[in-house]
Write a protein that holds these residues in place. Structure first.
Motif, mmCIF file in Angstrom:
data_model
loop_
_atom_site.group_PDB
_atom_site.id
_atom_site.type_symbol
_atom_site.label_atom_id
_atom_site.label_comp_id
_atom_site.label_asym_id
_atom_site.label_seq_id
_atom_site.Cartn_x
_atom_site.Cartn_y
_atom_site.Cartn_z
ATOM 1 N N GLN A 30 0.888 -1.160 0.000
ATOM 2 C CA GLN A 30 0.000 0.000 0.000
ATOM 3 C C GLN A 30 0.927 1.210 0.000
ATOM 4 O OE1 GLN A 30 -2.707 0.383 3.292
ATOM 5 N NE2 GLN A 30 -3.435 2.354 2.600
ATOM 6 N N VAL A 31 0.941 1.924 -1.100
ATOM 7 C CA VAL A 31 1.884 3.031 -1.283
ATOM 8 C C VAL A 31 1.136 4.348 -1.144
ATOM 9 C CG1 VAL A 31 3.509 4.108 -2.869
ATOM 10 C CG2 VAL A 31 3.290 1.611 -2.809
ATOM 11 N N VAL A 32 1.679 5.222 -0.302
ATOM 12 C CA VAL A 32 1.112 6.549 -0.085
ATOM 13 C C VAL A 32 2.215 7.566 -0.339
ATOM 14 C CG1 VAL A 32 0.023 8.077 1.598
ATOM 15 C CG2 VAL A 32 -0.451 5.620 1.662
ATOM 16 N N ARG A 33 1.931 8.534 -1.182
ATOM 17 C CA ARG A 33 2.919 9.575 -1.477
ATOM 18 C C ARG A 33 3.095 10.497 -0.284
ATOM 19 N NH1 ARG A 33 6.267 10.006 -5.254
ATOM 20 N NH2 ARG A 33 6.270 12.243 -4.923
ATOM 21 N N ALA A 34 4.321 10.859 -0.015
ATOM 22 C CA ALA A 34 4.620 11.824 1.041
ATOM 23 C C ALA A 34 4.637 13.243 0.487
ATOM 24 C CB ALA A 34 5.969 11.513 1.683
ATOM 25 N N THR A 35 4.986 13.357 -0.802
ATOM 26 C CA THR A 35 5.077 14.673 -1.433
ATOM 27 C C THR A 35 4.518 14.630 -2.844
ATOM 28 O OG1 THR A 35 7.266 14.270 -2.358
ATOM 29 C CG2 THR A 35 7.188 15.295 -0.171
ATOM 30 N N ASP A 36 4.353 15.798 -3.395
ATOM 31 C CA ASP A 36 3.907 15.973 -4.769
ATOM 32 C C ASP A 36 4.748 17.105 -5.353
ATOM 33 O OD1 ASP A 36 2.386 15.992 -7.116
ATOM 34 O OD2 ASP A 36 0.853 17.296 -6.251
ATOM 35 N N ILE A 37 5.435 16.841 -6.451
ATOM 36 C CA ILE A 37 6.263 17.870 -7.086
ATOM 37 C C ILE A 37 5.468 18.473 -8.236
ATOM 38 C CG2 ILE A 37 8.392 18.360 -8.344
ATOM 39 C CD1 ILE A 37 9.700 16.075 -6.810
ATOM 40 N N ARG A 38 5.269 19.797 -8.173
ATOM 41 C CA ARG A 38 4.468 20.504 -9.180
ATOM 42 C C ARG A 38 5.231 21.718 -9.680
ATOM 43 N NH1 ARG A 38 -0.380 21.806 -5.338
ATOM 44 N NH2 ARG A 38 -0.286 19.885 -4.161
ATOM 45 N N PHE A 39 5.038 22.007 -10.960
ATOM 46 C CA PHE A 39 5.643 23.220 -11.519
ATOM 47 C C PHE A 39 4.780 24.416 -11.148
ATOM 48 C CE2 PHE A 39 6.557 26.329 -14.886
ATOM 49 C CZ PHE A 39 7.929 26.412 -14.707
ATOM 50 N N ASN A 40 5.424 25.468 -10.664
ATOM 51 C CA ASN A 40 4.749 26.698 -10.269
ATOM 52 C C ASN A 40 4.941 27.718 -11.400
ATOM 53 O OD1 ASN A 40 4.217 29.306 -9.225
ATOM 54 N ND2 ASN A 40 4.635 28.598 -7.145
ATOM 55 N N GLY A 41 3.865 27.973 -12.132
ATOM 56 C CA GLY A 41 3.947 28.893 -13.261
ATOM 57 C C GLY A 41 4.295 30.315 -12.869
ATOM 58 N N SER A 42 3.892 30.739 -11.681
ATOM 59 C CA SER A 42 4.179 32.105 -11.234
ATOM 60 C C SER A 42 5.654 32.311 -10.951
ATOM 61 C CB SER A 42 3.373 32.424 -9.975
ATOM 62 O OG SER A 42 2.004 32.399 -10.244
ATOM 63 N N SER A 43 6.258 31.372 -10.220
ATOM 64 C CA SER A 43 7.673 31.517 -9.853
ATOM 65 C C SER A 43 8.603 30.894 -10.881
ATOM 66 C CB SER A 43 7.933 30.871 -8.492
ATOM 67 O OG SER A 43 7.768 29.456 -8.574
ATOM 68 N N GLN A 44 8.028 30.077 -11.817
ATOM 69 C CA GLN A 44 8.818 29.358 -12.816
ATOM 70 C C GLN A 44 9.813 28.408 -12.156
ATOM 71 O OE1 GLN A 44 8.468 29.671 -16.581
ATOM 72 N NE2 GLN A 44 6.544 30.010 -15.475
ATOM 73 N N GLU A 45 9.407 27.824 -11.029
ATOM 74 C CA GLU A 45 10.216 26.842 -10.323
ATOM 75 C C GLU A 45 9.346 25.632 -9.988
ATOM 76 O OE1 GLU A 45 13.622 29.216 -8.018
ATOM 77 O OE2 GLU A 45 11.680 29.327 -7.032
ATOM 78 N N TRP A 46 9.997 24.567 -9.557
ATOM 79 C CA TRP A 46 9.316 23.360 -9.117
ATOM 80 C C TRP A 46 9.129 23.431 -7.613
ATOM 81 C CZ3 TRP A 46 7.377 19.940 -12.536
ATOM 82 C CH2 TRP A 46 7.842 20.026 -13.847
ATOM 83 N N ASP A 47 7.937 23.088 -7.132
ATOM 84 C CA ASP A 47 7.625 23.085 -5.706
ATOM 85 C C ASP A 47 7.413 21.655 -5.226
ATOM 86 O OD1 ASP A 47 7.533 25.862 -5.803
ATOM 87 O OD2 ASP A 47 5.340 25.961 -5.849
ATOM 88 N N VAL A 48 8.001 21.329 -4.086
ATOM 89 C CA VAL A 48 7.742 20.053 -3.419
ATOM 90 C C VAL A 48 6.680 20.330 -2.368
ATOM 91 C CG1 VAL A 48 8.707 18.159 -2.055
ATOM 92 C CG2 VAL A 48 10.141 19.314 -3.763
ATOM 93 N N HIS A 49 5.496 19.745 -2.556
ATOM 94 C CA HIS A 49 4.372 19.952 -1.642
ATOM 95 C C HIS A 49 4.203 18.753 -0.715
ATOM 96 C CE1 HIS A 49 2.464 23.438 -3.705
ATOM 97 N NE2 HIS A 49 3.154 22.964 -4.712
ATOM 98 N N ASP A 50 3.914 19.015 0.540
ATOM 99 C CA ASP A 50 3.539 17.958 1.480
ATOM 100 C C ASP A 50 2.213 17.376 0.998
ATOM 101 O OD1 ASP A 50 1.958 16.952 3.861
ATOM 102 O OD2 ASP A 50 3.906 17.292 4.803
ATOM 103 N N ALA A 51 2.133 16.064 0.823
ATOM 104 C CA ALA A 51 0.922 15.437 0.291
ATOM 105 C C ALA A 51 -0.260 15.561 1.244
ATOM 106 C CB ALA A 51 1.193 13.972 -0.033
ATOM 107 N N ASP A 52 -0.005 15.655 2.548
ATOM 108 C CA ASP A 52 -1.098 15.782 3.513
ATOM 109 C C ASP A 52 -1.621 17.204 3.634
ATOM 110 O OD1 ASP A 52 -1.147 13.073 4.199
ATOM 111 O OD2 ASP A 52 0.349 13.339 5.771
ATOM 112 N N THR A 53 -0.712 18.161 3.763
ATOM 113 C CA THR A 53 -1.123 19.539 4.043
ATOM 114 C C THR A 53 -1.149 20.430 2.809
ATOM 115 O OG1 THR A 53 1.124 20.343 4.465
ATOM 116 C CG2 THR A 53 -0.081 19.366 6.340
#
Length: 82
Positions: A30-53
């Motif tokens: 049973q695999v649960v992600r701890a993070t989600d990496i998303r591209f932020n168009g405003s900052s033009q950078e990649w953000d590592v987001h906490d999967a829970d919060t």
């Protein structure tokens, strides 16, 4: 990359998933992600987001750097990324 498995008192395993160890040999996963990496168009950078919060834990112009950050900071036994 060094892999660490942490067994909880209930018998679960907490780890940063890697295929270096075939965890399927231990049973059903049973695999649960701890993070989600998303591209932020405003900052033009990649953000590592906490999967829970949803909070941003780390950001960088390079997605590979975000992946390296995950591997370094999310291994069991490492300090909390927050």
């Amino acid at each position: 990359m060094k892999s660490t498995l942490r067994f909880t008192p209930g018998g679960s395993i907490d780890c940063l998933y890697t295929e270096a160890i075939d965890l399927r040999d231990l049973g059903r996963l049973q695999v649960v992600r701890a993070t989600d990496i998303r591209f932020n168009g405003s900052s033009q950078e990649w953000d590592v987001h906490d999967a829970d919060t949803g909070g941003v834990l780390f950001f960088h112009a390079s997605r590979d750097e975000c992946l390296r950050w995950e591997q370094t900071h999310l291994q069991p036994g490492n300090p909390s990324p927050n």
